[in-house]
Scaffold this motif. Sequence first.
Motif, mmCIF file in Angstrom:
data_model
loop_
_atom_site.group_PDB
_atom_site.id
_atom_site.type_symbol
_atom_site.label_atom_id
_atom_site.label_comp_id
_atom_site.label_asym_id
_atom_site.label_seq_id
_atom_site.Cartn_x
_atom_site.Cartn_y
_atom_site.Cartn_z
ATOM 1 N N THR A 47 0.818 -1.215 0.000
ATOM 2 C CA THR A 47 0.000 0.000 0.000
ATOM 3 C C THR A 47 0.852 1.266 0.000
ATOM 4 O OG1 THR A 47 -0.142 -0.053 2.410
ATOM 5 C CG2 THR A 47 -1.942 -1.093 1.187
ATOM 6 N N ARG A 48 2.094 1.166 0.514
ATOM 7 C CA ARG A 48 2.890 2.398 0.597
ATOM 8 C C ARG A 48 4.018 2.497 -0.421
ATOM 9 N NH1 ARG A 48 7.224 1.686 4.548
ATOM 10 N NH2 ARG A 48 7.270 -0.498 5.127
ATOM 11 N N VAL A 49 4.285 1.412 -1.162
ATOM 12 C CA VAL A 49 5.378 1.493 -2.138
ATOM 13 C C VAL A 49 4.975 2.372 -3.328
ATOM 14 C CG1 VAL A 49 4.690 -0.623 -3.370
ATOM 15 C CG2 VAL A 49 7.064 0.150 -3.481
ATOM 16 N N ASN A 50 5.892 3.260 -3.712
ATOM 17 C CA ASN A 50 5.674 4.084 -4.907
ATOM 18 C C ASN A 50 6.685 3.700 -5.962
ATOM 19 O OD1 ASN A 50 3.527 5.875 -4.049
ATOM 20 N ND2 ASN A 50 5.020 6.697 -2.600
ATOM 21 N N LYS A 51 6.319 3.896 -7.196
ATOM 22 C CA LYS A 51 7.221 3.567 -8.290
ATOM 23 C C LYS A 51 8.546 4.308 -8.106
ATOM 24 C CE LYS A 51 7.212 3.080 -13.289
ATOM 25 N NZ LYS A 51 7.904 1.805 -13.254
ATOM 26 N N GLY A 78 7.253 -2.056 -8.205
ATOM 27 C CA GLY A 78 7.648 -0.677 -8.476
ATOM 28 C C GLY A 78 9.010 -0.305 -7.922
ATOM 29 N N ILE A 79 9.597 -1.200 -7.131
ATOM 30 C CA ILE A 79 10.922 -0.930 -6.564
ATOM 31 C C ILE A 79 11.937 -0.787 -7.714
ATOM 32 C CG2 ILE A 79 12.834 -2.059 -5.294
ATOM 33 C CD1 ILE A 79 10.801 -0.955 -3.362
ATOM 34 N N LEU A 100 16.647 -6.842 -12.374
ATOM 35 C CA LEU A 100 16.348 -6.016 -11.195
ATOM 36 C C LEU A 100 17.677 -5.472 -10.689
ATOM 37 C CD1 LEU A 100 14.533 -5.025 -8.764
ATOM 38 C CD2 LEU A 100 15.177 -7.158 -7.622
ATOM 39 N N PRO A 101 17.878 -4.149 -10.736
ATOM 40 C CA PRO A 101 19.162 -3.611 -10.274
ATOM 41 C C PRO A 101 19.384 -3.847 -8.780
ATOM 42 C CG PRO A 101 17.975 -2.021 -11.623
ATOM 43 C CD PRO A 101 17.009 -3.121 -11.308
#
Lengths: 168, 421
Positions: A47-51, A78-79, A100-101
């Motif tokens: 719910t709190r992760v942003n792109k 989105g990480i 994935l970096p």
Amino acid sequence: MKFEGKVIKYGDNVDTDVIIPARYLNTSDHSELAKHCMEDLDATFVTRVNKGDVMVAGYNFGCGSSREHAPIAIKASGISCVIAKTFARIFYRNAINIGLPIVESPECANDAEENDRLEIDLEKGFIINYNKGKTYRIEPFPEFIQKIIVAGGLMARTKKEALPTETD
Amino acid sequence: MPMTMTQKILAKAAGLDSVKPGQLVQAKVDMVLGNDITAPVAIHEFEKAGLEKVFHTEKIALVPDHFTPNKDIKSAEQVKRMREFARKMGIKHFFEVGQMGVEHALLPEQGLVVAGDVVIGADSHTCTYGALGAFSTGTGSTDMAAAMATGEVWLKIPEAIQFNLIGKPSEWVSGKDIILHIIGHIGVAGALYKSMEFTGDGLEFLSMDDRFTIANMAIEAGAKNGIFEVDEETIKYIQEHSCKTYEVFTADNDAEYLKEYTIDLSKLKPTVSFPHLPENTRTIDQVGEIPIHQVVIGSCTNGRMEDMRIAAKILAGRKVHRDVRCIVIPATQRIWKECMQEGLFDIFVDAGCAVSTPTCGPCLGGHMGVLAAGERAVSTTNRNFVGRMGHAKSEVYLASPAIAAASAITGKISSPDEVMK
């Protein structure tokens, strides 16, 4: 590659079972997996992760099961990049293979706190933590691995080897 | 340059005379493995890259063992995809329900891995085959896809940690107790990126089943692989199970190890790993009163014949505690049949156990014994992470089949001595 985002921070030994619980592995649909990312460790993550956000963790990140669904779920959530003190070896391979970096930086992982703003420049090889006013150098990947990244992942390179083109 | 067992195997597979730690090599593989969770992702990558042929139809094993017999429609779709791919590519070693088993018990039993082989598998417990003197390691699905196409994998040559096992273990100390003791000692990242090489006079007291259990959990110390020195016991096992040509690699006397541990097996006690990391070990006398709700005896760690026999010895003529569900899962069809022929199922069923067809099911919280919130299990499996066997608020205690069987009877974590009076 350059990223900027806020820190979402976890501790040591984050295992792939908490990154994506096995009960959701009856699919490999990326967006389905992303919905359950980190669920058993931190139900608020999705719910709190942003792109663009950066996941920062301690030692042995991604230990346990070899499920590639783990880096897939993190990436699809989105990480933009995972920074850890150390990575478990299968997770490390998988992250590179799927694009994935990941960055090993014990100093940055130590200092960074939840919601700190980070800038990561993989080409120039540095991380800036704006809240702490600190810059960290990133060790470049071994050349062999850089080639996989440049080729666009392991399969892109494999395709080139396994399927000779007419110009070869 | 002197080399360890692992380094010698990888040098040969890479076509080099010698290798040194840190060197990146492209190695030829003798077997590529995938299961019903990881193979569908690999197949997707394989097809997406436009590849049409696998490198060898007899050097790939596809084992649908995790969510099988299929627990739901999505799982059935995943296995269907594997089955169709196996048929299309002509892959010989696809193991259908009814022939299959838990992959890491199945492959050695079927003779598909022998000493000197290089094996990669899209399953972290692929390190099990180190018991046979092979190099084997877990990878992800994309590595599996690439290896299915090329028959090769890129690997970094690992440094090694040597475990010199000496002495004879006491009655209830098994391979599981030995590896839990080691993980408790060095930690879950204690062998990160390294080989764990097992040697010493104590090997003569370790059966192949003990060695499979020990090598199986090398990943739980973060290791790239675990490998045992080959002895008569290994050769006997290989000759009984396989027609493949094997090659024995021995470490040079002056091979370099990052660390060397000597472990006196006679001093070890039965060991339990507490939630939520395999390194949280306590010897059985330090466990205290821990009531339990479920026991699982099975998995790639402890679902082999010896495990079944030990559990049966303890459960014979006794009853599973009324507050406990005890689930017994022989790891392969062959083990299942042997259990039946030896009368072990009579013992298990009379004691009140549920006996299942081979599956990984409960180990990863998939099916066949998922835990509710607040429930505790003693399990002979390999991981006790948060939510591993079900609800995030459930708990898993890792132990040997002997402790698991004894605990099923008493309803709390117990030493076999408590019930075998």
